[in-house]
Write an enzyme that holds these catalytic residues in place. Structure first.
Site, PDB file in Angstrom:
ATOM      1  N   TYR A 101       0.865  -1.191   0.000  1.00  0.00           N
ATOM      2  CA  TYR A 101       0.000   0.000   0.000  1.00  0.00           C
ATOM      3  C   TYR A 101       0.897   1.235   0.000  1.00  0.00           C
ATOM      4  O   TYR A 101       1.887   1.273   0.749  1.00  0.00           O
ATOM      5  CB  TYR A 101      -0.887  -0.002   1.263  1.00  0.00           C
ATOM      6  CG  TYR A 101      -1.662   1.292   1.445  1.00  0.00           C
ATOM      7  CD1 TYR A 101      -2.982   1.404   0.999  1.00  0.00           C
ATOM      8  CD2 TYR A 101      -1.063   2.412   2.036  1.00  0.00           C
ATOM      9  CE1 TYR A 101      -3.673   2.591   1.131  1.00  0.00           C
ATOM     10  CE2 TYR A 101      -1.761   3.607   2.166  1.00  0.00           C
ATOM     11  CZ  TYR A 101      -3.057   3.686   1.716  1.00  0.00           C
ATOM     12  OH  TYR A 101      -3.750   4.870   1.838  1.00  0.00           O
ATOM     13  N   GLU A 189      -3.283   7.405  -4.097  1.00  0.00           N
ATOM     14  CA  GLU A 189      -3.186   6.143  -3.355  1.00  0.00           C
ATOM     15  C   GLU A 189      -3.051   4.971  -4.326  1.00  0.00           C
ATOM     16  O   GLU A 189      -3.771   4.906  -5.311  1.00  0.00           O
ATOM     17  CB  GLU A 189      -4.453   5.968  -2.511  1.00  0.00           C
ATOM     18  CG  GLU A 189      -4.435   4.728  -1.633  1.00  0.00           C
ATOM     19  CD  GLU A 189      -5.790   4.496  -0.973  1.00  0.00           C
ATOM     20  OE1 GLU A 189      -5.997   4.960   0.154  1.00  0.00           O
ATOM     21  OE2 GLU A 189      -6.654   3.849  -1.616  1.00  0.00           O
TER      22      GLU A 189
END
Ligand code: GDP
Ligand code: MN
Length: 382
Positions: A101, A189
């Site tokens: 992530y 993101e």
């Protein structure tokens, strides 16, 4: 401005972030045509501006033409958390060794950019954040200093990514930071950022929010405005030129000035209620604007009471009062209204409103008591 995954990936690609080749499709036929062009296996991905598509069944691998058709047929038209799927993105499928992530966003309280990186990315990232926050390596980047390679490298080491991924991850994080800054984004993101079995690092998903106030620097961002998902209330308010943000509660809020509108939202929360919206009618006292604002709020089925909070400055109290009276004559309102009128010539304004008061049109002496009354009328504390 929130981007769809495919737009986010095109945005990333411009900054050199590796993404899979693919294209969008609106029909199963188009999906098959894209797959035939890019080669199998492919992934068929629902394009909606909401997370958790994978868990909702909106992301499917397809090994051949028939599978693409089957998956595209079932995903197109699917409802994912209230978002209808009208578009799919077909991309070359990737082999995944590990899922990471990575993101940048603004940390307002630290007055700094916040970068987050985790070796435990993927669809369970929220659980990781809740139950194992130490698995997310955070860095705060001073906007003046920016992010240099040595810092990015130390960050990747702190996140304990597979050493094989280090070079690729450092390059992607530097590019992601550049996309965040030069692209005037509020959020970038990548989840998952993958490591492939052959050692490449690659963005498999893209979540991008751009600063809508930066379009003067990026004329091409106009394209994103057209694909914005607004709720019905916001579309209605937008058409009337009102500064409106839809919220989830039951107290409709109208105030003059953005600062007062924010305080009004806060005070409704403070006394245990929950605001249905933020709405700033600006500095004027105009009946048309007030009527438009009341209409927008009146169309919101969640609204149980309306709190009009006006502080007269250059606009005098009697003009505001006349505006409200005229607006109420134009639109019929379903919910009780509480007015707080203060500032320049407040007494004159209140005197004008006095004869119109009733069980459903009340006036309160100050902001706090007005909030309490509005919350009580909406059914009390929530
Ligand atoms: P989200 O659920 O909306 O976040 O959608 P993502 O694009 O992040 O996909 C969810 C999950 O689907 C990923 O975490 C992967 O595990 C899986 N996935 C997505 N694309 C691929 C792919 O190309 N190959 C494989 N094997 N899995 C994929
Ligand atoms: Mn994802």
């Amino acid at each position: 401005m929130d981007l769809y995954e495919y737009q986010g990936k095109q945005f990333f690609a411009r900054f050199g972030i590796p993404v899979s080749a693919g294209d969008v499709a609106r029909t199963p036929d188009e999906a098959v045509a894209v797959a035939e062009r890019i080669g199998y296996p492919v992934v068929v991905k629902a394009q909606v501006q909401v997370g958790g598509r994978g868990k909702a069944g909106g992301i499917k691998l397809a090994g051949d033409k028939d599978e693409v058709r089957t998956h595209a047929t079932s995903i197109l038209g699917m409802d994912i958390k209230g978002h209808a799927v009208e578009l799919v993105w077909i991309e070359v499928a990737s082999d995944i060794a590990e899922e990471y992530y990575a993101s940048f966003t603004l940390d307002r309280s630290a007055k700094s950019y916040l970068g987050m990186l985790s070796a435990q990315g993927g669809v369970e990232i929220e659980t990781v954040a809740d139950e194992n926050p130490d698995a997310i390596a955070k860095i705060w980047v001073d906007p003046v200093d920016g992010l240099d390679e040595a810092t990015a490298r130390a960050w990747v080491e702190a996140a304990k990514l597979n050493p094989v991924a280090t070079e690729g991850a450092v390059n992607i994080l530097l590019s992601l930071y550049r996309a965040y800054i030069e692209g005037d984004a509020d959020l970038v993101e990548i989840n998952p950022l993958i490591l492939t079995p052959d050692g490449r690092v690659h963005a498999l998903d893209a979540k991008v929010t751009l600063d809508g106030n930066s379009t003067f620097r990026h004329p091409d961002y106009e394209q994103y405005d057209e694909t914005q998902v607004r709720d019905e209330r916001e579309t209605h308010a937008h058409e009337k030129g009102l500064q409106y943000v839809g919220l989830e509660g039951s107290v409709g809020v109208i105030a003059n000035g953005a600062g007062l509108a924010m305080s009004t939202v806060d005070v409704v929360n403070q006394v245990g209620g929950s605001p249905a919206n933020f709405l700033d009618i600006g500095g004027g006292s105009n009946a048309a604007v007030m009527a438009g604002a009341l209409e927008v709020i009146n169309n919101d089925p969640k609204v149980r009471s309306i709190f009009i909070n006006i502080f007269g400055g250059i606009t005098k109290g009697e003009e505001v009062a006349n505006g409200i009276i005229e607006a109420l004559a134009r639109v019929s309102i379903n919910s009780p209204i509480v007015i707080r009128l203060d500032g320049t010539n407040a007494d004159e304004g209140r005197a004008l409103l006095e004869p119109h008061l009733s069980d459903t049109l009340l006036m309160a002496p100050d902001m706090l008591s007005a909030a309490r009354t509005a919350v009580a009328l909406a059914g009390g504390k929530q």
